[in-house]
Enzyme design. Structure first.
Site, PDB file in Angstrom:
ATOM      1  N   GLY A 177       0.789  -1.218   0.000  1.00  0.00           N
ATOM      2  CA  GLY A 177       0.000   0.000   0.000  1.00  0.00           C
ATOM      3  C   GLY A 177       0.821   1.267   0.000  1.00  0.00           C
ATOM      4  O   GLY A 177       0.321   2.343  -0.333  1.00  0.00           O
TER       5      GLY A 177
ATOM      6  N   LYS B 254       9.786   2.658   0.782  1.00  0.00           N
ATOM      7  CA  LYS B 254       8.656   2.537   1.691  1.00  0.00           C
ATOM      8  C   LYS B 254       8.193   3.936   2.078  1.00  0.00           C
ATOM      9  O   LYS B 254       8.891   4.661   2.789  1.00  0.00           O
ATOM     10  CB  LYS B 254       9.051   1.737   2.930  1.00  0.00           C
ATOM     11  CG  LYS B 254       7.855   1.315   3.765  1.00  0.00           C
ATOM     12  CD  LYS B 254       8.215   0.262   4.782  1.00  0.00           C
ATOM     13  CE  LYS B 254       6.988  -0.179   5.578  1.00  0.00           C
ATOM     14  NZ  LYS B 254       7.300  -1.214   6.562  1.00  0.00           N
TER      15      LYS B 254
ATOM     16  N   GLY C 146      -0.340   6.428   0.953  1.00  0.00           N
ATOM     17  CA  GLY C 146       0.874   5.775   0.481  1.00  0.00           C
ATOM     18  C   GLY C 146       2.156   6.334   1.067  1.00  0.00           C
ATOM     19  O   GLY C 146       3.243   5.987   0.616  1.00  0.00           O
TER      20      GLY C 146
ATOM     21  N   ARG D 106      14.378   0.340   1.775  1.00  0.00           N
ATOM     22  CA  ARG D 106      14.549  -0.991   2.356  1.00  0.00           C
ATOM     23  C   ARG D 106      15.231  -1.928   1.370  1.00  0.00           C
ATOM     24  O   ARG D 106      14.936  -1.930   0.174  1.00  0.00           O
ATOM     25  CB  ARG D 106      13.192  -1.570   2.763  1.00  0.00           C
ATOM     26  CG  ARG D 106      13.296  -2.976   3.359  1.00  0.00           C
ATOM     27  CD  ARG D 106      12.020  -3.396   4.036  1.00  0.00           C
ATOM     28  NE  ARG D 106      10.890  -3.527   3.133  1.00  0.00           N
ATOM     29  CZ  ARG D 106       9.621  -3.655   3.536  1.00  0.00           C
ATOM     30  NH1 ARG D 106       9.337  -3.640   4.821  1.00  0.00           N
ATOM     31  NH2 ARG D 106       8.642  -3.775   2.663  1.00  0.00           N
TER      32      ARG D 106
ATOM     33  N   ASP E 291       0.940 -11.529   6.306  1.00  0.00           N
ATOM     34  CA  ASP E 291       1.497 -10.681   5.249  1.00  0.00           C
ATOM     35  C   ASP E 291       2.763  -9.967   5.706  1.00  0.00           C
ATOM     36  O   ASP E 291       3.427  -9.312   4.897  1.00  0.00           O
ATOM     37  CB  ASP E 291       0.462  -9.659   4.763  1.00  0.00           C
ATOM     38  CG  ASP E 291      -0.094  -8.806   5.884  1.00  0.00           C
ATOM     39  OD1 ASP E 291      -0.780  -9.370   6.749  1.00  0.00           O
ATOM     40  OD2 ASP E 291       0.149  -7.591   5.898  1.00  0.00           O
ATOM     41  N   ASN E 292       3.117 -10.102   6.987  1.00  0.00           N
ATOM     42  CA  ASN E 292       4.360  -9.538   7.509  1.00  0.00           C
ATOM     43  C   ASN E 292       5.420 -10.606   7.756  1.00  0.00           C
ATOM     44  O   ASN E 292       6.418 -10.344   8.433  1.00  0.00           O
ATOM     45  CB  ASN E 292       4.101  -8.788   8.817  1.00  0.00           C
ATOM     46  CG  ASN E 292       3.256  -7.543   8.620  1.00  0.00           C
ATOM     47  OD1 ASN E 292       3.192  -6.999   7.522  1.00  0.00           O
ATOM     48  ND2 ASN E 292       2.605  -7.094   9.668  1.00  0.00           N
TER      49      ASN E 292
END
Length: 497
Positions: free
Chosen positions: A83, A103, A116, A166, A244-245
């Protein structure tokens, strides 16, 4: 920075192409040369700043956001995705390729009405924890830089936007496989395509067939167990262990309201959004297995159930063995007491491996219970073993305990397990090499963030410097090793970023 585009070129349909929105007045807030070396960047430059802030296009970058789903706090979300993270591609370095992601680079098709963006405080925290965990030898993604701006964004109040750059060996998550396991999304063909890509990219010794799939999932289980064992041993709470992490490579990933333990508390909760403690410190091992079970369900269309179950059965074994390895090193207990020379230690020689493991787990658990009951600092208590003479119970560590009798009883059993230490000074040095003096305490991060907000980068850069050598004494930075002040004890963060 030389980029290749394996994911982008080979996995069409697994992402959406999207370009970052630039930020006004970009400037370096923090930079990790150690991470930069991974992708052969010699130093920060103005051209790189403009490219990584989204204000200029980077040659060979593809710019895309991945789609995935996931279980969030136990409930299934059928479509999530990046996202606020935009991946440039895989940067080629001297020892392999690393995904480079912005990010906070702006909205994507998966932003779910969000802007975002990432705010400065969360960008700085992610940068610091990524690099801190690496220096503590915990499997983790990395952070190249934090780029600040004067772009206003709104959360609870007005803040300024920032970007964390990242680096990850892979951004593939458990949630990717959950998304593509459904028939309407092309399963099992899409699922098999993703598994094959993952194996070829990251497990080149394995084959893309039934035997290879079983071996691959078994390795995922073991890598996940190893990561969580490191968290438990170092006293790290992730805070948001949604599927999802969870990195498919077993790297610490997607940092939000994380925290290191200060005063030891088994059921410590670091996430303001988790009042029931689903992701409390003590729950992390169980949640790791629960997440792997969800991954196994997603892989069921292409991997036999017996193979999935056999792999899952490796989780607890691997977790316990890794945790024992780490904690034995921290407490100075040899893997086996067979070489112990004191008469008291001779009784340990007859123990089976299982009996010894259980005995050591009980000994380790006894010490953590004493720490909790006496309200002791986890990191500082373990660091004290570097000054401990294991042959005498009288020590600065003993002086920290209110329940002195409880400590003495534990220490008697501990001495029996240790046996005689021939070179105490060497033994103490070994303890200091595995028990850090410095960790990223939340109050230290908060002080650095407040200073940045006031235009002062010095506290941030000093904190980064300290965390690069967490096992060294660094006497000029002794204050960074102190227990938090009252306001900083057990800080609980929110997911807002």
């Amino acid at each position: 920075m030389q980029l290749k585009q394996d994911f982008f070129e080979q996995l069409s349909g697994f992402y959406s192409q999207v370009f970052p929105l630039g930020i006004s007045n970009p400037h370096w807030l923090a930079w990790s040369q150690d991470a930069a070396n991974l992708i052969a960047i010699e130093k920060p430059s103005d051209a790189l700043l403009q490219g990584l802030s989204g204000n200029a296009q980077i040659a060979d970058a593809s710019y895309y956001a991945q789609v995935y789903s996931g279980h969030q706090f136990g409930g299934y979300s059928p479509q999530l995705g990046d996202g606020r993270s935009i991946i440039l591609g895989e940067a080629i370095g001297p020892q392999g390729a690393w995904d480079v992601a912005l990010k906070g680079g702006g909205p994507t098709p998966y932003s779910r009405h969000g802007d975002g963006r990432a705010v400065m405080r969360s960008a700085v925290r992610e940068f610091l924890i990524s690099e801190a965990l690496h220096q503590l030898h915990v499997p983790t993604t990395r952070a190249l830089a934090v780029i600040g701006s004067d772009l206003p964004v709104w959360r609870e109040t007005q803040e300024t936007a920032a970007i964390t750059v990242r680096l990850a060996k892979s951004h593939i998550r458990f949630g990717h496989f959950e998304f593509f396991c459904h028939s309407e999304r092309g399963a099992p063909d899409k699922l098999k395509q993703l598994v094959n890509f993952t194996i070829k990219q990251h497990y080149p010794d394995l084959s893309c067939d039934a035997a290879g799939y079983k071996a691959w999932f078994t390795q995922v289980v073991r890598d996940t167990a190893k990561m969580i064992a490191h968290w438990q041993a170092i006293g790290f709470a992730h805070g948001v262990m949604n599927t999802d992490n969870m990195s498919i490579l077993g790297d610490s990933f997607d940092f939000g309201p994380f925290a290191f333990l200060d005063t030891f508390k088994e059921d410590f909760i670091c996430n303001h959004s988790d009042p029931e403690g689903r992701y409390a410190f003590s729950q992390q091992p169980g949640i790791g297995l629960w997440n792997l079970q969800r991954l196994a369900q997603a892989l069921a269309p292409i991997i036999a159930s017996d193979d999935l179950i056999a792999a899952l059965n490796q989780y607890q074994v691997e977790l316990v063995q890794q945790y024992l390895r780490l904690m034995r090193a921290k407490l100075g207990m040899a893997v086996s007491p067979a070489k112990a020379t004191s008469p008291e230690a001779e009784s340990n020689k007859g123990l089976t491996d299982t009996e010894l493991d259980n005995s050591d787990l009980e000994l380790i658990g006894g010490f953590t219970m004493l720490m909790e009951g006496n309200h002791l600092d986890y990191t500082n208590s373990l660091r004290s073993f570097g000054q401990l003479d294991p042959h005498t119970k009288h020590s600065s560590l003993r002086d920290d305990f209110i329940d002195v009798n409880g400590f003495d009883n534990w220490f008697e059993a501990y001495q029996k397990r240790l046996g005689h230490i021939h070179d105490v000074e060497q033994w103490q040095g070994q303890r200091n090499s595995v028990n850090p003096k410095y960790i990223l305490r939340n109050y230290l991060a908060q002080e650095a963030i407040v200073a940045v907000e006031e235009g002062n980068l010095t506290p941030l850069h000093e904190l980064q410097q300290v965390l690069q050598k967490p096992f060294d004494e660094q006497p000029e930075f002794d204050d960074f090793a102190k227990r938090p002040p009252d306001w900083g004890q057990g800080l609980i963060m929110s997911c807002s970023s």
